[in-house]
Design an enzyme around this catalytic site. Structure first.
Site, PDB file in Angstrom:
ATOM      1  N   LYS A 177      -9.535   5.308  -7.587  1.00 50.97           N
ATOM      2  CA  LYS A 177      -9.985   6.127  -8.712  1.00 50.97           C
ATOM      3  C   LYS A 177     -11.399   6.643  -8.491  1.00 50.97           C
ATOM      4  O   LYS A 177     -11.697   7.812  -8.763  1.00 50.97           O
ATOM      5  CB  LYS A 177      -9.905   5.310  -9.995  1.00 50.97           C
ATOM      6  CG  LYS A 177      -8.494   4.968 -10.432  1.00 50.97           C
ATOM      7  CD  LYS A 177      -8.489   4.113 -11.681  1.00 50.97           C
ATOM      8  CE  LYS A 177      -7.061   3.797 -12.121  1.00 50.97           C
ATOM      9  NZ  LYS A 177      -7.029   2.939 -13.326  1.00 50.97           N
ATOM     10  N   GLY A 228       0.823  -1.196   0.000  1.00 46.87           N
ATOM     11  CA  GLY A 228       0.000   0.000   0.000  1.00 46.87           C
ATOM     12  C   GLY A 228       0.857   1.246   0.000  1.00 46.87           C
ATOM     13  O   GLY A 228       2.068   1.185   0.231  1.00 46.87           O
ATOM     14  N   SER A 288      -4.552   2.321 -18.344  1.00 53.46           N
ATOM     15  CA  SER A 288      -5.958   2.581 -18.012  1.00 53.46           C
ATOM     16  C   SER A 288      -6.515   3.827 -18.679  1.00 53.46           C
ATOM     17  O   SER A 288      -7.713   4.075 -18.623  1.00 53.46           O
ATOM     18  CB  SER A 288      -6.115   2.706 -16.490  1.00 53.46           C
ATOM     19  OG  SER A 288      -5.358   3.791 -15.995  1.00 53.46           O
ATOM     20  N   GLY A 291       2.060   5.640   4.693  1.00 51.76           N
ATOM     21  CA  GLY A 291       1.202   6.281   5.675  1.00 51.76           C
ATOM     22  C   GLY A 291      -0.119   5.606   5.932  1.00 51.76           C
ATOM     23  O   GLY A 291      -0.952   6.144   6.661  1.00 51.76           O
ATOM     24  N   VAL A 292      -0.343   4.388   5.369  1.00 49.49           N
ATOM     25  CA  VAL A 292      -1.634   3.736   5.600  1.00 49.49           C
ATOM     26  C   VAL A 292      -1.594   2.811   6.810  1.00 49.49           C
ATOM     27  O   VAL A 292      -2.599   2.176   7.136  1.00 49.49           O
ATOM     28  CB  VAL A 292      -2.087   2.949   4.354  1.00 49.49           C
ATOM     29  CG1 VAL A 292      -2.330   3.882   3.198  1.00 49.49           C
ATOM     30  CG2 VAL A 292      -1.065   1.883   3.975  1.00 49.49           C
ATOM     31  N   GLY A 293      -0.440   2.696   7.488  1.00 48.74           N
ATOM     32  CA  GLY A 293      -0.378   1.939   8.738  1.00 48.74           C
ATOM     33  C   GLY A 293       0.122   0.518   8.600  1.00 48.74           C
ATOM     34  O   GLY A 293      -0.265  -0.346   9.392  1.00 48.74           O
TER      35      GLY A 293
END
Length: 811
Positions: free
Chosen positions: A746, A380, A703, A383-385
């Site tokens: 997104k 990830g 994409s 900063g998402v832990g």
């Protein structure tokens, strides 16, 4: 300031011929106005040549002013700086008038000067202190009469100085030769005082002594003291040398005594130490091979002299074997409720990861030690832990937590260790952390596994293949230990920001769990539950709690952070808490409720703006959705047509894959020109420019295929593109729309940009389960499988009688 000059080289003397007075040529007593150069680390004497480095701004200013003028300064030694004194009060009142022989600026900002002392001067009164201190000073002269007492004192000083030079290890022999050739009584005293290792106050006292006879007397006293110290030092050194010789003799005698004791069956300290080591090895829970190796190495120690270098190497190796947790397991807390409570208490959301941990605990409760420990990989954005989640897992399962950062590791020996044949060899970091853990089954976090490097010393990722392979890690072999060590019971957790940077064989050994970026609502809950209380405790606001409204936190999230995690959000909250703590400490009023209007006053103007969609439909402009390391966002694709030769220009710092998507979109458009009511010959006469704004940001990925194709077809047909709809999908040459990644991010990015109608590939429909129901209810999503469906949704009507060159601009 503490330092203004420092000596560059040893001082030199330039004495005039015999009979020349201690002055600039005569005994003129006229007062002079002189620039003062502060000297804190030395005392300049008359006829003394001293190279100095100037660091103090005042000294540098004095040197520059003097060099531009008469090149004469008054060198005065600085006292110890005391608070409350002026610049003149920091200096002694007696100094030396000196000529500035050289002044050079150095690359580090200092100034190198060479001063030559001339005569003693006493400060009479200050004149000015800017740009450099300037004073009025009067010369000081002693009596030139040569009496018998002075002659006797000169001989005594020279005799003492000769003894001091002979005994001292720091004074050169030339110092005595120089003193012997000085005919001036005061000059002899000055030379000796400058060369002796005496304190600054004592040197200043010699400088302030005007009468030559009294000056010689003071120097004689200092020489006597120095001679006594040197003689005592020599006696002590002689005694030390004798003690060393005696210690060597005692060493050989002790070795003989050990042999005699061994023959008599008596014990010695070394044997007692080895017996204690063997007892520790017997009590330790070693594996069969480790026990055999420890007994073998201890047997070698018993036959090895302790003074040999190999003795300490073998002893350290045995200590490593004994201290490792070969089969010492931790007491797992098999309590699902407790584990769930710990995970919920420390982390908000992350449902998939929490379920996976609870599954492991449940299976451990049923299968016991037969269960194989998982190897998880948390992927990830920053900063998402990810790292803190590993600590929570260890707390939930009741195991020790150890962490190994792999960022920048490029040596295979960091993982496997060095062989004992190398000097200073040690085990690898895996074994070192196992010793720190103290158990054979800790929660072991390998942080930043995607930041590994490789060079001529090997590839650490290859060494990790054995560590993270359940079929191999039960017999992991460290080069230093050279023994199989069981790593299969370890709960391995690895973290990474990008899967693409992890070698495929290594990735195959791990169970990948993706930690997507937090939604705005999730960030709001995390800030309220975790970040605000933690930062208030850290800032000492436990007794003065602040209240952050939801609107305030939302303002901080939108205007001051642009990230997928919450690390910068916590920094901004901490900044507000610290500024409030300062106001409390200063006794000023402070806001107890932080409102949005206060945020800008405390943190400054907002640093980020959420991209908003265009407010009107345009020709040749389509809105796409992108996924970055900071989360999701929207992206405009612009197409411009010009008369030319059919060239395709791509700008906006597009990656190779994105450039290929643009080529595929153009090929599809040309292949289906008839179906799109386009003249095929037009492509040969039209240059197409594809631009994605924000060219400083690299862009990559397939994409954007349908977005580029939609903008291109819009520009060629003159049909507008709906501004209120965003899209993402990979396009094939046949017009099929393939699935893409990062759907959650997104979708959230488009929602932040004010767009709630989206186009996604049909096969991405399953990814909507990751999006909260409350957010899905606000969206209108169209799932498509080919580009025709996309064009029907986003393109406006065909303009009536469009001019052939409606959207073609001349170069």
């Amino acid at each position: 300031m503490e330092v203004s000059v420092q000596e560059e080289t040893p001082v030199l003397f330039n004495f005039p011929s015999a009979g020349t007075p201690d002055s600039l040529g005569d005994h003129s007593s006229a007062e002079r106005d002189l620039i003062v150069m502060p000297v804190p680390d030395t005392v300049l004497f008359p006829h003394m040549l001293a190279p100095l480095f100037l660091v103090d701004e005042a000294a540098i200013a004095a040197a520059e002013l003097a060099w531009a003028g008469e090149r004469v300064v008054l060198a005065i030694t600085r006292r110890e700086v005391a608070p409350g004194r002026s610049a003149l009060d920091d200096l002694y009142t007696v100094g030396v008038e000196a000529t500035l022989q050289r002044s050079r600026k150095m690359p580090d900002g200092t100034t190198s000067v060479v001063l030559e002392g001339q005569r003693r001067m006493r400060v009479v009164a200050p004149i000015e202190d800017s740009p450099a201190l300037r004073v009025r000073a009067t010369p000081l002269y002693g009596d030139d009469e040569r009496t018998l007492a002075i002659e006797a004192m000169m001989r005594a000083v020279l005799a003492l100085f000769e003894k001091v030079v002979r005994l001292s290890r720091t004074l050169p022999d030339d110092a005595y030769i120089t003193a012997l050739n000085v005919d001036d009584p005061g000059g002899i005293a000055d030379l000796v005082a400058s060369t002796l290792p005496i304190s600054i106050p004592n040197r200043q006292q010699i400088l302030e002594t005007i009468d030559p006879e009294e000056r010689l007397h003071r120097v004689s006293t200092l020489l006597t003291q120095e001679l006594d110290l040197l003689e005592l030092e020599n006696r002590i050194q002689s005694q030390v040398q004798k003690e060393v010789d005696r210690s060597q003799r005692e060493f050989f005698l002790r070795e003989q005594l050990k042999v005699i004791q061994r023959e008599l069956g008596q014990d010695d300290p070394t044997q007692r130490d080895l017996a204690a080591l063997r007892a520790r090895a017997k009590e330790a829970h070693l594996s069969e091979r480790a026990r055999a190796r420890a007994d073998e190495e201890i047997g070698r120690l018993e036959t090895m002299p302790p003074i040999t270098p190999e003795y300490s190497v073998v002893r350290t190796y045995v200590d490593w074997i004994i201290n490792l947790p070969w089969d010492k397991a931790s007491d797992d807390e098999i309590d699902l409720r407790h584990a769930a409570h710990v995970l919920d208490q420390n982390h908000f959301g992350l449902t998939r990861i929490k379920d996976r941990i609870l599954e492991f605990i449940a299976v451990r409760q049923l299968a016991g030690h037969l269960q194989r420990a998982p190897i998880l990989c948390f992927v990830g954005p920053p900063g998402v832990g990810k790292t803190s989640l590993g600590q929570s897992i260890a707390q939930a399962v009741g195991r020790p937590f150890v962490r190994l950062s792999l960022g920048g590791v490029r040596d295979e020996a960091e993982i496997r260790g060095h062989r004992r044949t190398y000097i200073g060899a040690m085990p690898g970091r895996i074994i070192q952390r196992m010793k720190d853990a103290g158990t054979v089954d800790p929660v072991f976090m390998l942080d930043e596994v995607d930041k590994l490097s490789a060079d001529f010393r090997g590839d650490p990722a290859h060494a990790l293949l054995e560590v993270l392979d359940p079929e191999q890690n039960h017999t992991f072999s460290d080069h230093y230990l050279d023994l199989p060590f069981d790593l299969s019971k370890i709960f391995f957790i690895t973290t990474a920001n990008y899967l693409d940077d992890i070698p495929e064989p290594l990735l195959d050994r791990m169970e990948v769990i993706t930690l997507p970026g937090y939604t705005e609502d999730e960030k709001l809950q995390i800030a309220r539950r975790f970040l605000v209380p933690r930062q208030q405790r850290a800032s000492g606001l436990a007794e003065h709690p602040l209240r952050f409204s939801n609107t305030t936190l939302t303002t901080i999230i939108r205007g001051y952070t642009y990230e997928a995690g919450v690390r910068n959000l916590e920094r901004e909250i901490g900044s507000i808490c610290r500024k409030t703590a300062r106001r409390i400490a200063e006794g000023r009023t402070y806001p107890r409720v932080i409102m949005p209007r206060i945020v800008e006053r405390l943190l400054g103007p907002p640093r980020h703006e959420i991209k908003a969609a265009d407010r009107e439909d345009q020709v040749g402009v389509a809105t796409g959705m992108v996924y970055t390391g900071a989360g999701g966002d929207i992206m405009a694709v612009e197409i411009s047509l010009m008369e030319g030769k059919g060239q395709l220009t791509l700008t906006g710092q597009l990656g190779e894959v994105m450039q290929e998507s643009a080529q595929a979109a153009l090929s599809y458009t040309r292949a289906n020109a008839n179906a799109l009511n386009l003249d095929v010959r037009r492509f040969e006469k039209t240059d197409i420019h594809v631009h994605v704004p924000e060219g400083s940001t690299p862009k990559e990925g397939p994409s954007a295929g349908i977005t580029i194709a939609t903008a291109l077809i819009s520009a060629l047909t003159g049909r507008t593109v709906r501004h209120s709809i965003a899209m993402s999908g990979e396009l094939t040459l046949r017009g099929h729309v393939l699935p893409v990644g990062g759907v959650k991010e997104k979708v959230l990015g488009a929602l932040r940009g004010g767009i709630n109608e989206l186009i996604l590939p049909q096969k991405n429909q399953r990814d909507l389960l990751e999006i909260p129901k409350a957010i899905r209810a606000r969206l209108k999503i169209h799932f498509v499988s080919n580009l025709t469906q996309v064009l029907d949704l986003v393109l406006g009507p065909v303009p009536p009688n469009p001019p052939k060159r409606a959207v073609i601009a001349k170069k």
